[in-house]
Design a protein around this motif. Structure first.
Motif, mmCIF file in Angstrom:
data_model
loop_
_atom_site.group_PDB
_atom_site.id
_atom_site.type_symbol
_atom_site.label_atom_id
_atom_site.label_comp_id
_atom_site.label_asym_id
_atom_site.label_seq_id
_atom_site.Cartn_x
_atom_site.Cartn_y
_atom_site.Cartn_z
ATOM 1 N N GLU A 22 1.359 -1.312 0.016
ATOM 2 C CA GLU A 22 0.367 0.168 -0.374
ATOM 3 C C GLU A 22 0.455 1.460 -0.129
ATOM 4 N N ARG A 23 1.861 1.018 0.804
ATOM 5 C CA ARG A 23 2.803 2.462 0.446
ATOM 6 C C ARG A 23 3.787 2.663 -0.314
ATOM 7 N N GLN A 24 3.999 1.637 -0.683
ATOM 8 C CA GLN A 24 4.343 1.844 -2.279
ATOM 9 C C GLN A 24 3.748 2.240 -3.166
ATOM 10 N N PHE A 25 2.476 1.509 -3.946
ATOM 11 C CA PHE A 25 2.323 1.669 -4.778
ATOM 12 C C PHE A 25 0.613 2.859 -4.925
ATOM 13 N N ALA A 26 0.299 2.889 -3.274
ATOM 14 C CA ALA A 26 -1.308 3.602 -3.389
ATOM 15 C C ALA A 26 -0.701 5.359 -3.830
ATOM 16 N N GLY A 27 0.433 6.072 -3.842
ATOM 17 C CA GLY A 27 0.282 7.236 -4.658
ATOM 18 C C GLY A 27 0.241 7.024 -5.769
ATOM 19 N N ARG A 28 1.018 6.258 -6.672
ATOM 20 C CA ARG A 28 0.504 6.067 -8.456
ATOM 21 C C ARG A 28 -0.488 5.422 -8.949
ATOM 22 N N LEU A 29 -1.054 4.512 -8.307
ATOM 23 C CA LEU A 29 -2.671 4.569 -8.630
ATOM 24 C C LEU A 29 -3.737 5.258 -8.086
ATOM 25 N N TYR A 30 -3.186 6.127 -7.012
ATOM 26 C CA TYR A 30 -4.582 6.973 -6.532
ATOM 27 C C TYR A 30 -3.684 8.592 -8.156
ATOM 28 N N ALA A 31 -3.080 8.641 -8.564
ATOM 29 C CA ALA A 31 -2.917 9.568 -9.705
ATOM 30 C C ALA A 31 -3.825 9.076 -10.488
ATOM 31 N N TYR A 32 -3.738 8.028 -10.778
ATOM 32 C CA TYR A 32 -4.295 6.999 -12.065
ATOM 33 C C TYR A 32 -5.318 7.043 -11.863
ATOM 34 N N VAL A 33 -6.062 7.471 -11.056
ATOM 35 C CA VAL A 33 -7.520 7.340 -10.395
ATOM 36 C C VAL A 33 -8.532 8.709 -10.619
ATOM 37 N N ALA A 34 -6.868 9.812 -10.254
ATOM 38 C CA ALA A 34 -7.298 11.255 -10.131
ATOM 39 C C ALA A 34 -7.234 11.624 -11.476
ATOM 40 N N ARG A 35 -6.296 11.550 -12.407
ATOM 41 C CA ARG A 35 -6.663 11.735 -13.672
ATOM 42 C C ARG A 35 -8.205 11.718 -14.257
ATOM 43 N N ARG A 36 -9.286 10.971 -13.636
ATOM 44 C CA ARG A 36 -9.865 10.383 -14.564
ATOM 45 C C ARG A 36 -11.019 10.799 -13.638
ATOM 46 N N ILE A 37 -10.575 10.468 -12.393
ATOM 47 C CA ILE A 37 -12.335 10.758 -11.457
ATOM 48 C C ILE A 37 -12.635 12.115 -10.811
ATOM 49 N N ALA A 283 -4.139 10.899 5.110
ATOM 50 C CA ALA A 283 -5.339 9.993 5.820
ATOM 51 C C ALA A 283 -5.357 8.627 5.029
ATOM 52 N N LEU A 284 -5.678 9.430 3.304
ATOM 53 C CA LEU A 284 -6.173 8.643 2.324
ATOM 54 C C LEU A 284 -5.503 7.023 3.201
ATOM 55 N N ILE A 285 -4.947 6.722 2.708
ATOM 56 C CA ILE A 285 -3.737 5.127 2.541
ATOM 57 C C ILE A 285 -3.702 4.781 3.897
ATOM 58 N N GLU A 286 -3.615 5.735 5.309
ATOM 59 C CA GLU A 286 -3.984 5.299 6.415
ATOM 60 C C GLU A 286 -5.514 4.341 6.326
ATOM 61 N N ARG A 287 -6.370 5.367 5.783
ATOM 62 C CA ARG A 287 -7.968 4.515 5.972
ATOM 63 C C ARG A 287 -7.960 3.474 4.801
ATOM 64 N N VAL A 288 -7.629 3.292 4.027
ATOM 65 C CA VAL A 288 -7.022 2.441 3.024
ATOM 66 C C VAL A 288 -6.356 0.608 3.592
ATOM 67 N N HIS A 289 -5.054 1.439 4.349
ATOM 68 C CA HIS A 289 -4.918 0.425 4.891
ATOM 69 C C HIS A 289 -5.667 0.044 6.069
ATOM 70 N N ALA A 290 -6.599 0.888 6.608
ATOM 71 C CA ALA A 290 -7.460 -0.213 7.889
ATOM 72 C C ALA A 290 -8.834 -0.937 6.689
ATOM 73 N N SER A 291 -9.059 -0.459 5.855
ATOM 74 C CA SER A 291 -10.400 -1.397 5.020
ATOM 75 C C SER A 291 -9.646 -2.513 5.028
ATOM 76 N N THR A 292 -8.004 -2.678 4.204
ATOM 77 C CA THR A 292 -6.851 -3.961 3.922
ATOM 78 C C THR A 292 -7.121 -4.499 5.206
ATOM 79 N N MET A 293 -7.004 -4.820 6.258
ATOM 80 C CA MET A 293 -6.759 -5.259 7.169
ATOM 81 C C MET A 293 -7.770 -5.640 7.692
#
Ligand SMILES: [Zn+2]
Length: 306
Positions: A22-37, A283-293
């Motif tokens: 999550e730490r490694q990839f959340a940023g780039r995945l979020y960037a991909y999503v943010a370009r479109r949504i 804060a978003l990465i932390e929420r993602v982490h919480a939902s995965t856990m």
């Protein structure tokens, strides 16, 4: 250097391994999503869905691809799902949207992702794995030789779907025959690379065909595998060096071509992440982490503890 993800630990649903991913990839995945949504809440929901999808699907992970390819494949599908749901809930004329502006239309023409090809598990699989290895090896070798124009021409043909005529004009070559010659020699070299590995008739057929394919619509196509495996995507550290201006002319010309002419969605997302333009808030990465856990803890232990 970022550590290589340990697929075995991920498949064992190891908490720490997933947190690292999550730490490694959340940023780039979020960037991909943010370009479109555009909507912030929707972006966050989609990012959570991506990681949940990744956890759920990891047992079927196809090791011919990298984890980044796997994650971006899920990312693209979840983004499409979201855009479809939004479109279906919008009470407007189906023709109201301009195709040029509609991210769903643009995603439809993006290269296919591993997910769509993984479904075709059959006798082709072994040939396909070998082909992807050959393509990677050819790209590495061509890069190491400093033959960046050759790399751009072949990328334009296989990834961009350019015709020979467009390619020679846009690349400043002497004519169509120059393009055909580059392609001919590249396929010959790929056959030589393949030959060192194994005798494989179907693979050699695909690499002998002018169009780089064999077996019709259901067959093996070099262009499909090139796109699905992102054979020519520069590693992230090259993108970082591109941003800080420390690339030599050759690699720089290729990276610029890949970004501006091929408009590679993954590399553009990586670039955004590196520039921190659309970076996922902590804060978003932390929420993602919480939902995965949450999901991981709700599962029975993957291995019998007896
Ligand atoms: Zn790329």
């Amino acid at each position: 250097m970022t550590p290589t993800p340990d697929i075995d630990r991920l498949q064992a649903l190891d908490d720490d391994a997933w947190a690292q991913i999550e730490r490694q990839f959340a940023g780039r995945l979020y960037a991909y999503v943010a370009r479109r949504i555009a909507d912030q809440q929707a972006r966050e929901d989609v990012l959570q869905e991506i990681f949940l999808g990744a956890v759920r699907g990891i047992s079927g992970f196809d090791r011919v691809y990298t984890l980044e390819q796997y994650l971006f494949g899920i990312c693209r599908n979840r983004t499409i799902d979201h855009l479809r749901r939004r479109r279906d809930s919008t009470v407007s004329s189906p023709l109201a949207q301009d195709d040029e502006e509609d991210p769903l239309q643009q995603l439809a023409v993006e290269p296919s992702n591993p997910g769509s090809i993984v479904g075709r598990r059959d006798l082709q699989t072994r040939t396909r794995i070998l082909l992807v290895q050959v393509l990677h090896e050819w790209v590495q070798e061509t890069w190491a030789l400093g033959e960046f124009q050759r790399l751009m021409v072949i990328e334009a043909l296989f990834l961009g779907g350019w015709r020979n005529r467009d390619t020679w004009e846009r690349m400043g070559l002497s004519g169509e025959r120059a393009v055909a010659g580059i392609k001919f020699r590249a396929l010959a070299r790929m056959r030589a690379i393949a030959g060192q590995e194994v005798e494989n008739r179907r693979l050699l057929e695909a690499l002998s065909d002018e169009e780089g394919s064999v077996g019709g619509a259901e067959g093996l196509h070099v262009s499909d595998e090139w796109a699905a495996s992102h054979a020519s995507c520069p590693a992230r550290h090259w993108l970082a060096r591109h941003l800080n201006g420390s690339l030599d002319a050759g690699p720089r010309s290729f990276v610029e071509f890949h970004l501006s002419q091929m408009e590679c969605p993954w590399c553009l997302a990586n670039l955004d992440d590196l520039q921190q333009e659309r970076i996922a808030p902590q804060a978003l990465i932390e929420r993602v982490h919480a939902s995965t856990m949450n999901y991981l803890r709700s599962r029975p232990l993957p291995r019998d503890s007896s």
